[in-house]
Design a protein around this motif. Structure first.
Motif, PDB file in Angstrom:
ATOM      1  N   ALA A   9      89.022 -29.932   7.331  1.00 38.01           N
ATOM      2  CA  ALA A   9      87.862 -29.621   8.167  1.00 38.01           C
ATOM      3  C   ALA A   9      87.081 -28.432   7.613  1.00 38.01           C
ATOM      4  O   ALA A   9      85.850 -28.460   7.560  1.00 38.01           O
ATOM      5  N   LEU A  10      87.787 -27.400   7.161  1.00 37.90           N
ATOM      6  CA  LEU A  10      87.114 -26.222   6.628  1.00 37.90           C
ATOM      7  C   LEU A  10      86.429 -26.514   5.292  1.00 37.90           C
ATOM      8  O   LEU A  10      85.326 -26.012   5.032  1.00 37.90           O
ATOM      9  N   VAL A  11      87.056 -27.326   4.463  1.00 44.91           N
ATOM     10  CA  VAL A  11      86.430 -27.723   3.194  1.00 44.91           C
ATOM     11  C   VAL A  11      85.165 -28.525   3.475  1.00 44.91           C
ATOM     12  O   VAL A  11      84.115 -28.290   2.856  1.00 44.91           O
ATOM     13  N   ASN A  12      85.227 -29.461   4.403  1.00 49.17           N
ATOM     14  CA  ASN A  12      84.053 -30.260   4.761  1.00 49.17           C
ATOM     15  C   ASN A  12      82.943 -29.387   5.330  1.00 49.17           C
ATOM     16  O   ASN A  12      81.763 -29.583   5.023  1.00 49.17           O
ATOM     17  N   TYR A  13      83.310 -28.412   6.152  1.00 52.15           N
ATOM     18  CA  TYR A  13      82.319 -27.496   6.709  1.00 52.15           C
ATOM     19  C   TYR A  13      81.650 -26.718   5.580  1.00 52.15           C
ATOM     20  O   TYR A  13      80.426 -26.595   5.539  1.00 52.15           O
ATOM     21  N   HIS A  14      82.451 -26.204   4.672  1.00 53.98           N
ATOM     22  CA  HIS A  14      81.932 -25.418   3.547  1.00 53.98           C
ATOM     23  C   HIS A  14      80.984 -26.251   2.690  1.00 53.98           C
ATOM     24  O   HIS A  14      79.923 -25.770   2.264  1.00 53.98           O
ATOM     25  N   ARG A  15      81.345 -27.489   2.454  1.00 54.62           N
ATOM     26  CA  ARG A  15      80.480 -28.383   1.664  1.00 54.62           C
ATOM     27  C   ARG A  15      79.150 -28.645   2.372  1.00 54.62           C
ATOM     28  O   ARG A  15      78.098 -28.664   1.745  1.00 54.62           O
ATOM     29  N   SER A  16      79.209 -28.853   3.682  1.00 49.69           N
ATOM     30  CA  SER A  16      77.985 -29.205   4.409  1.00 49.69           C
ATOM     31  C   SER A  16      77.078 -27.992   4.644  1.00 49.69           C
ATOM     32  O   SER A  16      75.855 -28.126   4.628  1.00 49.69           O
ATOM     33  N   LYS A  17      77.644 -26.819   4.848  1.00 46.39           N
ATOM     34  CA  LYS A  17      76.850 -25.623   5.165  1.00 46.39           C
ATOM     35  C   LYS A  17      76.669 -24.690   3.971  1.00 46.39           C
ATOM     36  O   LYS A  17      75.823 -23.798   4.018  1.00 46.39           O
ATOM     37  N   GLY A  18      77.505 -24.858   2.950  1.00 44.14           N
ATOM     38  CA  GLY A  18      77.420 -23.970   1.795  1.00 44.14           C
ATOM     39  C   GLY A  18      78.002 -22.590   2.028  1.00 44.14           C
ATOM     40  O   GLY A  18      77.712 -21.651   1.302  1.00 44.14           O
ATOM     41  N   ARG A  19      78.817 -22.467   3.055  1.00 43.75           N
ATOM     42  CA  ARG A  19      79.442 -21.178   3.374  1.00 43.75           C
ATOM     43  C   ARG A  19      80.681 -21.405   4.232  1.00 43.75           C
ATOM     44  O   ARG A  19      80.933 -22.504   4.715  1.00 43.75           O
ATOM     45  N   SER A  20      81.403 -20.317   4.421  1.00 41.15           N
ATOM     46  CA  SER A  20      82.616 -20.393   5.232  1.00 41.15           C
ATOM     47  C   SER A  20      82.277 -20.447   6.723  1.00 41.15           C
ATOM     48  O   SER A  20      81.167 -20.086   7.133  1.00 41.15           O
ATOM     49  N   LEU A  21      83.229 -20.899   7.499  1.00 47.35           N
ATOM     50  CA  LEU A  21      83.104 -20.930   8.955  1.00 47.35           C
ATOM     51  C   LEU A  21      83.325 -19.515   9.479  1.00 47.35           C
ATOM     52  O   LEU A  21      84.342 -18.892   9.197  1.00 47.35           O
ATOM     53  N   ARG A  22      82.365 -19.009  10.227  1.00 47.04           N
ATOM     54  CA  ARG A  22      82.441 -17.654  10.773  1.00 47.04           C
ATOM     55  C   ARG A  22      82.896 -17.737  12.228  1.00 47.04           C
ATOM     56  O   ARG A  22      82.193 -18.298  13.068  1.00 47.04           O
ATOM     57  N   THR A  23      84.065 -17.168  12.492  1.00 41.78           N
ATOM     58  CA  THR A  23      84.668 -17.264  13.814  1.00 41.78           C
ATOM     59  C   THR A  23      84.962 -15.881  14.369  1.00 41.78           C
ATOM     60  O   THR A  23      85.604 -15.066  13.709  1.00 41.78           O
ATOM     61  N   GLY A  24      84.485 -15.622  15.572  1.00 38.31           N
ATOM     62  CA  GLY A  24      84.803 -14.389  16.270  1.00 38.31           C
ATOM     63  C   GLY A  24      86.039 -14.599  17.128  1.00 38.31           C
ATOM     64  O   GLY A  24      86.198 -15.649  17.747  1.00 38.31           O
ATOM     65  N   ILE A  25      86.919 -13.617  17.138  1.00 34.73           N
ATOM     66  CA  ILE A  25      88.125 -13.680  17.962  1.00 34.73           C
ATOM     67  C   ILE A  25      88.158 -12.432  18.835  1.00 34.73           C
ATOM     68  O   ILE A  25      88.198 -11.311  18.334  1.00 34.73           O
ATOM     69  N   ILE A  26      88.117 -12.655  20.136  1.00 36.82           N
ATOM     70  CA  ILE A  26      88.116 -11.562  21.110  1.00 36.82           C
ATOM     71  C   ILE A  26      89.443 -11.588  21.856  1.00 36.82           C
ATOM     72  O   ILE A  26      89.801 -12.583  22.468  1.00 36.82           O
ATOM     73  N   ASN A  27      90.156 -10.472  21.801  1.00 42.06           N
ATOM     74  CA  ASN A  27      91.443 -10.387  22.492  1.00 42.06           C
ATOM     75  C   ASN A  27      91.283  -9.661  23.823  1.00 42.06           C
ATOM     76  O   ASN A  27      90.714  -8.575  23.884  1.00 42.06           O
ATOM     77  N   THR A  28      91.806 -10.303  24.880  1.00 38.29           N
ATOM     78  CA  THR A  28      91.818  -9.665  26.196  1.00 38.29           C
ATOM     79  C   THR A  28      93.231  -9.583  26.763  1.00 38.29           C
ATOM     80  O   THR A  28      93.430  -9.020  27.823  1.00 38.29           O
ATOM     81  N   GLY A  29      94.190 -10.166  26.068  1.00 42.65           N
ATOM     82  CA  GLY A  29      95.570 -10.150  26.540  1.00 42.65           C
ATOM     83  C   GLY A  29      96.127 -11.556  26.638  1.00 42.65           C
ATOM     84  O   GLY A  29      95.620 -12.482  26.019  1.00 42.65           O
ATOM     85  N   GLY A  30      97.163 -11.701  27.416  1.00 44.75           N
ATOM     86  CA  GLY A  30      97.820 -12.994  27.547  1.00 44.75           C
ATOM     87  C   GLY A  30      98.994 -13.110  26.591  1.00 44.75           C
ATOM     88  O   GLY A  30      99.112 -12.372  25.616  1.00 44.75           O
ATOM     89  N   THR A  31      99.862 -14.039  26.867  1.00 48.65           N
ATOM     90  CA  THR A  31     101.085 -14.220  26.091  1.00 48.65           C
ATOM     91  C   THR A  31     100.806 -14.595  24.646  1.00 48.65           C
ATOM     92  O   THR A  31     101.559 -14.239  23.748  1.00 48.65           O
ATOM     93  N   PHE A  32      99.712 -15.293  24.402  1.00 46.27           N
ATOM     94  CA  PHE A  32      99.416 -15.782  23.065  1.00 46.27           C
ATOM     95  C   PHE A  32      99.398 -14.671  22.021  1.00 46.27           C
ATOM     96  O   PHE A  32      99.808 -14.860  20.888  1.00 46.27           O
ATOM     97  N   THR A  33      98.905 -13.507  22.385  1.00 48.36           N
ATOM     98  CA  THR A  33      98.813 -12.413  21.411  1.00 48.36           C
ATOM     99  C   THR A  33      99.944 -11.393  21.548  1.00 48.36           C
ATOM    100  O   THR A  33      99.808 -10.249  21.130  1.00 48.36           O
ATOM    101  N   ASN A  34     101.064 -11.807  22.103  1.00 48.94           N
ATOM    102  CA  ASN A  34     102.238 -10.950  22.099  1.00 48.94           C
ATOM    103  C   ASN A  34     102.873 -10.967  20.719  1.00 48.94           C
ATOM    104  O   ASN A  34     102.878 -11.998  20.046  1.00 48.94           O
ATOM    105  N   VAL A  35     103.396  -9.821  20.315  1.00 52.85           N
ATOM    106  CA  VAL A  35     104.034  -9.693  19.005  1.00 52.85           C
ATOM    107  C   VAL A  35     105.487  -9.277  19.203  1.00 52.85           C
ATOM    108  O   VAL A  35     105.813  -8.569  20.152  1.00 52.85           O
ATOM    109  N   PRO A  36     106.381  -9.721  18.303  1.00 51.78           N
ATOM    110  CA  PRO A  36     107.786  -9.334  18.434  1.00 51.78           C
ATOM    111  C   PRO A  36     107.992  -7.855  18.097  1.00 51.78           C
ATOM    112  O   PRO A  36     107.448  -7.350  17.120  1.00 51.78           O
ATOM    113  N   VAL A  37     108.777  -7.185  18.947  1.00 51.23           N
ATOM    114  CA  VAL A  37     109.111  -5.782  18.755  1.00 51.23           C
ATOM    115  C   VAL A  37     110.618  -5.637  18.923  1.00 51.23           C
ATOM    116  O   VAL A  37     111.175  -6.130  19.902  1.00 51.23           O
TER     117      VAL A  37
END
Length: 128
Positions: A9-37
């Motif tokens: 999917a990313l290769v196809n995107y790069h071919r069609s747009k001529g650039r990488s996919l730019r994605t913003g990631i905003i963290n507000t919490g939740g279990t998904f962004t827990n890290v092992p300590v």
């Protein structure tokens, strides 16, 4: 190891747009962004407490660094807070909206990492 459908999917995107996919990631919490300590010979999950920890989680744990190194993906991280979503208030949601507004012009998409307890309320707030 690369995730083949994502790589394709990313290769196809790069071919069609001529650039990488730019994605913003905003963290507000939740279990998904827990890290092992490690605490007293036990491994516990704690919320990520910085943009650096968030970046490490996405790059190492999810393996996204490969795609960035290949020039297929650009990630812009914003660490807002690590809040249990059951404690989320509208003032927190306003902070999220401002982060989205700030990131929007330079992003193809924005991922808001949010807990499940009040995800519906936040989605309704965003829709207004």
């Amino acid at each position: 190891m690369a995730n083949e459908p994502l790589l394709e999917a990313l290769v196809n995107y790069h071919r069609s747009k001529g650039r990488s996919l730019r994605t913003g990631i905003i963290n507000t919490g939740g279990t998904f962004t827990n890290v092992p300590v490690k605490i007293n010979d036990k491994v516990l999950l704690e919320p990520a407490h910085s943009e650096e920890e968030l970046r490490k989680l996405f790059f190492e744990t999810l393996g996204l660094e490969f795609y960035v190194q290949q020039g297929l993906l650009e990630l812009d991280f914003r660490y807002l807070f690590a809040k249990d979503s059951s404690q989320m208030k509208d003032k927190d949601r306003k902070i999220m909206v401002q982060a989205i507004v700030d990131m929007y012009p330079n992003s193809d998409g924005i991922l808001v990492v949010h807990g499940t307890d009040s995800g519906t309320r936040t989605a309704q707030f965003f829709a207004v």
